[in-house]
Design a protein around this motif. Sequence first.
Motif, short mmCIF file in Angstrom:
data_model
loop_
_atom_site.label_atom_id
_atom_site.label_comp_id
_atom_site.label_asym_id
_atom_site.label_seq_id
_atom_site.Cartn_x
_atom_site.Cartn_y
_atom_site.Cartn_z
N GLU A 96 0.83 -1.20 0.00
CA GLU A 96 0.00 0.00 0.00
C GLU A 96 0.87 1.25 0.00
O GLU A 96 1.93 1.28 0.63
CB GLU A 96 -0.88 0.04 1.26
N PRO A 97 0.41 2.30 -0.69
CA PRO A 97 1.08 3.60 -0.51
C PRO A 97 0.83 4.06 0.91
O PRO A 97 -0.25 3.85 1.46
CB PRO A 97 0.37 4.52 -1.51
N HIS A 98 1.82 4.65 1.54
CA HIS A 98 1.69 5.08 2.94
C HIS A 98 1.81 6.59 3.03
O HIS A 98 2.73 7.18 2.47
CB HIS A 98 2.77 4.43 3.81
N GLY A 99 0.91 7.23 3.74
CA GLY A 99 1.02 8.65 4.00
C GLY A 99 0.43 9.54 2.93
O GLY A 99 0.58 10.74 2.99
N GLY A 100 -0.21 8.99 1.93
CA GLY A 100 -0.81 9.82 0.89
C GLY A 100 0.25 10.48 0.02
O GLY A 100 1.41 10.58 0.38
N ASP A 101 -0.14 10.92 -1.15
CA ASP A 101 0.73 11.59 -2.10
C ASP A 101 1.97 10.76 -2.44
O ASP A 101 3.00 11.31 -2.82
CB ASP A 101 1.17 12.97 -1.60
N GLY A 102 1.91 9.45 -2.28
CA GLY A 102 3.03 8.58 -2.64
C GLY A 102 4.29 8.80 -1.83
O GLY A 102 5.39 8.66 -2.33
N LEU A 103 4.15 9.17 -0.54
CA LEU A 103 5.33 9.44 0.27
C LEU A 103 6.23 8.22 0.42
O LEU A 103 7.41 8.29 0.21
CB LEU A 103 4.93 9.98 1.63
N MET A 104 5.66 7.11 0.84
CA MET A 104 6.43 5.88 1.01
C MET A 104 5.53 4.71 0.61
O MET A 104 4.32 4.87 0.47
CB MET A 104 6.89 5.70 2.47
N ILE A 105 6.13 3.54 0.49
CA ILE A 105 5.39 2.32 0.18
C ILE A 105 5.46 1.44 1.42
O ILE A 105 6.54 1.21 1.96
CB ILE A 105 6.01 1.60 -1.03
N GLU A 106 4.32 0.94 1.84
CA GLU A 106 4.27 0.10 3.03
C GLU A 106 4.00 -1.34 2.62
O GLU A 106 3.04 -1.63 1.90
CB GLU A 106 3.18 0.60 3.98
N PHE A 119 14.56 5.93 -1.97
CA PHE A 119 15.45 6.39 -3.03
C PHE A 119 14.73 6.58 -4.36
O PHE A 119 15.37 6.80 -5.38
CB PHE A 119 16.61 5.39 -3.20
N LEU A 120 13.40 6.51 -4.34
CA LEU A 120 12.62 6.74 -5.55
C LEU A 120 11.99 8.12 -5.51
O LEU A 120 11.61 8.60 -4.44
CB LEU A 120 11.48 5.72 -5.63
N ARG A 121 11.87 8.71 -6.68
CA ARG A 121 11.13 9.97 -6.74
C ARG A 121 9.67 9.69 -6.40
O ARG A 121 9.13 8.64 -6.74
CB ARG A 121 11.25 10.57 -8.14
N PRO A 122 9.00 10.60 -5.70
CA PRO A 122 7.62 10.35 -5.26
C PRO A 122 6.67 9.96 -6.38
O PRO A 122 5.79 9.12 -6.18
CB PRO A 122 7.20 11.68 -4.62
N GLU A 123 6.83 10.52 -7.56
CA GLU A 123 5.90 10.20 -8.66
C GLU A 123 6.12 8.79 -9.21
O GLU A 123 5.26 8.25 -9.91
CB GLU A 123 5.99 11.24 -9.79
N LEU A 124 7.24 8.15 -8.89
CA LEU A 124 7.51 6.79 -9.35
C LEU A 124 7.08 5.72 -8.35
O LEU A 124 7.02 4.54 -8.68
CB LEU A 124 8.99 6.61 -9.67
N ARG A 125 6.75 6.11 -7.14
CA ARG A 125 6.37 5.13 -6.11
C ARG A 125 5.08 4.39 -6.45
O ARG A 125 5.00 3.17 -6.27
CB ARG A 125 6.31 5.80 -4.75
N PRO A 126 4.02 5.07 -6.96
CA PRO A 126 2.82 4.31 -7.35
C PRO A 126 3.11 3.30 -8.46
O PRO A 126 2.51 2.22 -8.50
CB PRO A 126 1.85 5.39 -7.83
N VAL A 127 4.02 3.60 -9.34
CA VAL A 127 4.41 2.67 -10.40
C VAL A 127 5.05 1.43 -9.78
O VAL A 127 4.75 0.29 -10.18
CB VAL A 127 5.38 3.34 -11.41
N LEU A 128 5.91 1.63 -8.80
CA LEU A 128 6.54 0.49 -8.12
C LEU A 128 5.50 -0.36 -7.40
O LEU A 128 5.57 -1.59 -7.43
CB LEU A 128 7.62 0.96 -7.15
#
Length: 139
Positions: A96-106, A119-128
């Motif tokens: 799950e994305p954690h913290g909204g706005d793709g801050l971290m991945i949980e 180490f990922l740019r925030p806009e790439l976290r949903p892709v991961l």
Amino acid sequence: MKRNCSVTPAQLGGLYASLCAVSLGVAGFLWSQGAMLVLPFAVLELVAVGAAFLVYARHAADSERIRLLDGRLVVEQETAGRVKRSEFVRDWVQIEPHGGDGLMIEVRGGGQTVRLGRFLRPELRPVLVREIRQALRGA
């Protein structure tokens, strides 16, 4: 995923050695000309810069590694030379994305939680997140 570093620890060591040589050379010359306080302050400056470089070098190799092995999702996080390894059963893991706005991945499962994506740019976290979910379904 690795930290984006423009200078390796070996290059940093070479830079620091050349900085020491130049700084101590100038300070030694000025000390021989009678400016007695220049050398102690140059040494103090080099110690402070060396400490900062050491902190940088310790974290230059930080990384996060995500793998699927034998029905398990394995997450390895390296910080300052220490590796933390977490394993999750593929069928029970939640991404799950954690913290909204793709801050971290949980990553959650089996009573443990790990946060990824430092180490990922925030806009790439949903892709991961999508890629990990796809790999978990297809594995």
